[in-house]
Design a protein around this motif. Structure first.
Motif, PDB file in Angstrom:
ATOM      1  N   GLU A  36       0.815  -1.225   0.000  1.00  0.00           N
ATOM      2  CA  GLU A  36       0.000   0.000   0.000  1.00  0.00           C
ATOM      3  C   GLU A  36       0.846   1.271   0.000  1.00  0.00           C
ATOM      4  OE1 GLU A  36      -3.233  -0.289   2.811  1.00  0.00           O
ATOM      5  OE2 GLU A  36      -3.732  -2.307   2.146  1.00  0.00           O
ATOM      6  N   ARG A  37       2.165   1.106  -0.099  1.00  0.00           N
ATOM      7  CA  ARG A  37       3.018   2.292  -0.302  1.00  0.00           C
ATOM      8  C   ARG A  37       2.743   2.852  -1.684  1.00  0.00           C
ATOM      9  NH1 ARG A  37       6.226   3.616  -3.536  1.00  0.00           N
ATOM     10  NH2 ARG A  37       6.147   1.523  -4.381  1.00  0.00           N
ATOM     11  N   ARG A  38       2.688   4.161  -1.793  1.00  0.00           N
ATOM     12  CA  ARG A  38       2.461   4.800  -3.096  1.00  0.00           C
ATOM     13  C   ARG A  38       3.446   5.931  -3.280  1.00  0.00           C
ATOM     14  NH1 ARG A  38      -0.346   1.170  -4.380  1.00  0.00           N
ATOM     15  NH2 ARG A  38       1.524   0.989  -5.613  1.00  0.00           N
ATOM     16  N   ASP A  39       3.745   6.239  -4.516  1.00  0.00           N
ATOM     17  CA  ASP A  39       4.426   7.491  -4.818  1.00  0.00           C
ATOM     18  C   ASP A  39       3.334   8.556  -4.887  1.00  0.00           C
ATOM     19  OD1 ASP A  39       6.992   8.857  -5.867  1.00  0.00           O
ATOM     20  OD2 ASP A  39       5.441   9.474  -7.278  1.00  0.00           O
ATOM     21  N   VAL A  40       3.454   9.569  -4.029  1.00  0.00           N
ATOM     22  CA  VAL A  40       2.378  10.556  -3.893  1.00  0.00           C
ATOM     23  C   VAL A  40       2.818  11.890  -4.464  1.00  0.00           C
ATOM     24  CG1 VAL A  40       1.012  11.858  -2.219  1.00  0.00           C
ATOM     25  CG2 VAL A  40       1.461   9.423  -1.823  1.00  0.00           C
ATOM     26  N   ARG A  41       1.994  12.492  -5.294  1.00  0.00           N
ATOM     27  CA  ARG A  41       2.265  13.888  -5.694  1.00  0.00           C
ATOM     28  C   ARG A  41       1.005  14.732  -5.746  1.00  0.00           C
ATOM     29  NH1 ARG A  41       3.968   9.264  -8.958  1.00  0.00           N
ATOM     30  NH2 ARG A  41       2.973   9.419 -10.972  1.00  0.00           N
ATOM     31  N   SER A  42      -0.190  14.110  -5.749  1.00  0.00           N
ATOM     32  CA  SER A  42      -1.425  14.886  -5.917  1.00  0.00           C
ATOM     33  C   SER A  42      -2.287  14.961  -4.664  1.00  0.00           C
ATOM     34  CB  SER A  42      -2.275  14.257  -7.028  1.00  0.00           C
ATOM     35  OG  SER A  42      -1.518  14.073  -8.192  1.00  0.00           O
TER      36      SER A  42
ATOM     37  N   GLN B 141      -3.649   1.925  -6.537  1.00  0.00           N
ATOM     38  CA  GLN B 141      -2.626   1.445  -7.478  1.00  0.00           C
ATOM     39  C   GLN B 141      -1.752   2.630  -7.898  1.00  0.00           C
ATOM     40  OE1 GLN B 141      -3.966   0.267 -11.384  1.00  0.00           O
ATOM     41  NE2 GLN B 141      -5.988   1.139 -11.066  1.00  0.00           N
ATOM     42  N   PRO B 142      -0.584   2.360  -8.493  1.00  0.00           N
ATOM     43  CA  PRO B 142       0.285   3.470  -8.895  1.00  0.00           C
ATOM     44  C   PRO B 142      -0.466   4.468  -9.778  1.00  0.00           C
ATOM     45  CG  PRO B 142       1.447   1.383  -9.155  1.00  0.00           C
ATOM     46  CD  PRO B 142       0.021   1.046  -8.797  1.00  0.00           C
ATOM     47  N   GLU B 143      -0.209   5.747  -9.556  1.00  0.00           N
ATOM     48  CA  GLU B 143      -0.907   6.777 -10.330  1.00  0.00           C
ATOM     49  C   GLU B 143      -0.634   6.599 -11.834  1.00  0.00           C
ATOM     50  OE1 GLU B 143      -0.965  10.462  -8.190  1.00  0.00           O
ATOM     51  OE2 GLU B 143      -1.394  11.598 -10.011  1.00  0.00           O
TER      52      GLU B 143
ATOM     53  N   GLY C 282       6.711  11.343  -2.200  1.00  0.00           N
ATOM     54  CA  GLY C 282       6.852  11.367  -3.658  1.00  0.00           C
ATOM     55  C   GLY C 282       8.293  11.660  -4.025  1.00  0.00           C
ATOM     56  N   TRP C 283       8.853  10.835  -4.888  1.00  0.00           N
ATOM     57  CA  TRP C 283      10.256  11.010  -5.319  1.00  0.00           C
ATOM     58  C   TRP C 283      10.241  11.863  -6.577  1.00  0.00           C
ATOM     59  CZ3 TRP C 283      14.347   6.586  -4.807  1.00  0.00           C
ATOM     60  CH2 TRP C 283      15.603   7.039  -5.264  1.00  0.00           C
ATOM     61  N   VAL C 284      10.952  12.977  -6.553  1.00  0.00           N
ATOM     62  CA  VAL C 284      11.052  13.856  -7.728  1.00  0.00           C
ATOM     63  C   VAL C 284      12.469  13.721  -8.290  1.00  0.00           C
ATOM     64  CG1 VAL C 284      10.742  16.187  -8.617  1.00  0.00           C
ATOM     65  CG2 VAL C 284       9.501  15.474  -6.563  1.00  0.00           C
ATOM     66  N   SER C 285      12.550  13.111  -9.462  1.00  0.00           N
ATOM     67  CA  SER C 285      13.887  12.913 -10.047  1.00  0.00           C
ATOM     68  C   SER C 285      14.069  13.705 -11.337  1.00  0.00           C
ATOM     69  CB  SER C 285      14.128  11.425 -10.311  1.00  0.00           C
ATOM     70  OG  SER C 285      13.148  10.928 -11.197  1.00  0.00           O
ATOM     71  N   ILE C 286      13.066  14.512 -11.672  1.00  0.00           N
ATOM     72  CA  ILE C 286      13.168  15.304 -12.905  1.00  0.00           C
ATOM     73  C   ILE C 286      13.844  16.627 -12.510  1.00  0.00           C
ATOM     74  CG2 ILE C 286      11.845  16.186 -14.885  1.00  0.00           C
ATOM     75  CD1 ILE C 286       9.654  14.085 -13.989  1.00  0.00           C
TER      76      ILE C 286
ATOM     77  N   LYS D 287       0.864  14.834 -13.186  1.00  0.00           N
ATOM     78  CA  LYS D 287       1.470  15.660 -12.135  1.00  0.00           C
ATOM     79  C   LYS D 287       2.628  14.858 -11.563  1.00  0.00           C
ATOM     80  CE  LYS D 287       0.201  18.316  -7.940  1.00  0.00           C
ATOM     81  NZ  LYS D 287       1.542  18.550  -7.558  1.00  0.00           N
ATOM     82  N   LEU D 288       3.830  15.383 -11.697  1.00  0.00           N
ATOM     83  CA  LEU D 288       5.014  14.581 -11.370  1.00  0.00           C
ATOM     84  C   LEU D 288       5.819  15.128 -10.190  1.00  0.00           C
ATOM     85  CD1 LEU D 288       6.087  13.778 -15.051  1.00  0.00           C
ATOM     86  CD2 LEU D 288       4.842  12.310 -13.460  1.00  0.00           C
ATOM     87  N   GLN D 289       5.252  16.055  -9.448  1.00  0.00           N
ATOM     88  CA  GLN D 289       5.944  16.573  -8.260  1.00  0.00           C
ATOM     89  C   GLN D 289       4.947  17.242  -7.328  1.00  0.00           C
ATOM     90  OE1 GLN D 289       6.062  20.021  -7.585  1.00  0.00           O
ATOM     91  NE2 GLN D 289       4.919  20.500  -9.456  1.00  0.00           N
TER      92      GLN D 289
HETATM   93  C1  LIG Z   1      14.099   6.408  -8.586  1.00  0.00           C
HETATM   94  C2  LIG Z   1      12.685   6.905  -8.740  1.00  0.00           C
HETATM   95  C3  LIG Z   1      12.442   8.125  -9.348  1.00  0.00           C
HETATM   96  C4  LIG Z   1      11.139   8.582  -9.502  1.00  0.00           C
HETATM   97  C5  LIG Z   1      10.063   7.782  -9.056  1.00  0.00           C
HETATM   98  C6  LIG Z   1      10.322   6.546  -8.412  1.00  0.00           C
HETATM   99  C7  LIG Z   1      11.606   6.108  -8.256  1.00  0.00           C
HETATM  100  C8  LIG Z   1      11.861   4.796  -7.571  1.00  0.00           C
HETATM  101  N1  LIG Z   1       8.773   8.230  -9.219  1.00  0.00           N
HETATM  102  C9  LIG Z   1       7.639   7.400  -8.774  1.00  0.00           C
HETATM  103  C10 LIG Z   1       7.275   6.324  -9.766  1.00  0.00           C
HETATM  104  O1  LIG Z   1       6.589   6.873 -10.861  1.00  0.00           O
HETATM  105  C11 LIG Z   1       6.393   5.296  -9.030  1.00  0.00           C
HETATM  106  O2  LIG Z   1       7.178   4.699  -8.037  1.00  0.00           O
HETATM  107  C12 LIG Z   1       5.851   4.213  -9.948  1.00  0.00           C
HETATM  108  O3  LIG Z   1       4.982   4.796 -10.882  1.00  0.00           O
HETATM  109  C13 LIG Z   1       5.109   3.133  -9.168  1.00  0.00           C
HETATM  110  O4  LIG Z   1       4.126   3.719  -8.359  1.00  0.00           O
HETATM  111  P1  LIG Z   1       4.074   3.494  -6.776  1.00  0.00           P
HETATM  112  O5  LIG Z   1       5.374   4.010  -6.224  1.00  0.00           O
HETATM  113  O6  LIG Z   1       3.937   2.030  -6.532  1.00  0.00           O
HETATM  114  O7  LIG Z   1       2.895   4.291  -6.300  1.00  0.00           O
HETATM  115  C14 LIG Z   1       8.546   9.517  -9.696  1.00  0.00           C
HETATM  116  N2  LIG Z   1       7.275  10.013  -9.760  1.00  0.00           N
HETATM  117  C15 LIG Z   1       7.057  11.278 -10.203  1.00  0.00           C
HETATM  118  O8  LIG Z   1       5.905  11.711 -10.244  1.00  0.00           O
HETATM  119  N3  LIG Z   1       8.090  12.086 -10.573  1.00  0.00           N
HETATM  120  C16 LIG Z   1       9.363  11.646 -10.554  1.00  0.00           C
HETATM  121  O9  LIG Z   1      10.267  12.401 -10.902  1.00  0.00           O
HETATM  122  C17 LIG Z   1       9.620  10.323 -10.113  1.00  0.00           C
HETATM  123  N4  LIG Z   1      10.875   9.816 -10.056  1.00  0.00           N
END
Ligand SMILES: Cc1cc2c(cc1C)N(C[C@H](O)[C@H](O)[C@H](O)COP(=O)(O)O)c1[nH]c(=O)[nH]c(=O)c1N2
Length: 237
Positions: free
Chosen positions: A22-28, A194-196, A157-161, A100-102
């Protein structure tokens, strides 16, 4: 039996797997509610207990609350995101631009987990053939924090951009310190189930069965009982 050798109870085990699934990447879905310092400290301690090559512990944690710093990071994101969009054409590009990525300004805390590539001196036990082992170790600190945060009801939320050199300049990192992960943290209105990127039709989870090989790359799983179990575990939950 010493305390640490007790088996996990069924409930504790379920808790571990729940945090994982249930861990999610959150940005919204960030809320403005502040994260209490006691909770943030627990998350940082969880990160600090990650495994690391030669027990190098190459991480540091830059906790960013300053709006001015976040604005600079957002400007770097906007610049890099425009470049990223140029990798796609037509409908796929529009789809990319709609994502939405951040959550840099929407989350109450931004956190940069860094990797000090010089920590422990020039030779670190276990980091002689593959010098990137320190980076991998810092990634594990990120994952520890991410899972602990989920259990605390906090989204990450991980922002790598982002351009790492620009980020290092903004955060005034020393030469040997690499900005490994820029994270946005906060309580959330909900965790998506589920993942966004999956719910928005960008990409879906690959079936586990497709990813498991027997002995050498590309050989189908020969252990039938394992195959049966993998099929049972193919679903998203
Ligand atoms: C190393 C790394 C880098 C990024 C990410 C993850 C990881 C591990 N993810 C999140 C990524 O999109 C997400 O983990 C997957 O879509 C799977 O979703 P859940 O994490 O399971 O919700 C991510 N998401 C985003 O919106 N902007 C980003 O720049 C990044 N960068």
């Amino acid at each position: 039996m010493s305390e640490v050798n007790r088996p996990f109870t069924a409930e504790q085990l379920a808790g571990v797997y729940r945090a994982i699934y249930e861990r999610r990447d959150v940005r919204s879905q960030f809320l403005a509610d502040p994260i209490p310092p006691s909770v943030l400290a627990r998350l940082l301690k969880a990160a600090h207990h990650a495994p690391s090559v030669g027990f190098m512990q190459p991480w540091d944690f830059v906790v960013i609350e300053s709006p001015a710093i976040r604005q600079q990071v957002l400007a770097s994101f906007n610049q890099e995101n425009a470049k990223a969009a140029a990798n796609y054409q037509g409908e796929r590009q529009q789809h990319y631009q709609s994502l939405k990525l951040q959550g840099i300004l929407d989350s109450p805390i931004n956190l940069c987990i860094t990797c000090d590539r010089s920590r422990g001196g020039p030779h670190v036990l276990g980091r002689n053939s593959v010098m990137e082992m320190d980076l991998f170790s810092s990634c594990l600190a990120v994952q520890n924090l991410w899972l602990a945060a989920r259990a605390e009801g906090i989204g990450v939320g991980w922002v790598s951009i982002l351009d790492p050199q620009q980020l290092a300049t903004i955060l005034q990192l020393p030469e040997s310190v690499y900005p490994l992960a820029y994270l946005c943290l906060g309580y959330v209105s909900e965790f998506l189930d589920q993942p966004e990127l999956a719910s928005k039709g960008w990409r879906s989870r690959l079936p586990l069965t497709q990813l498991v090989h027997s002995d050498t790359w590309g050989s189908a799983v020969t252990n039938e009982q394992l195959l049966e179990q993998l099929i049972l575990n193919n679903s998203d939950k």
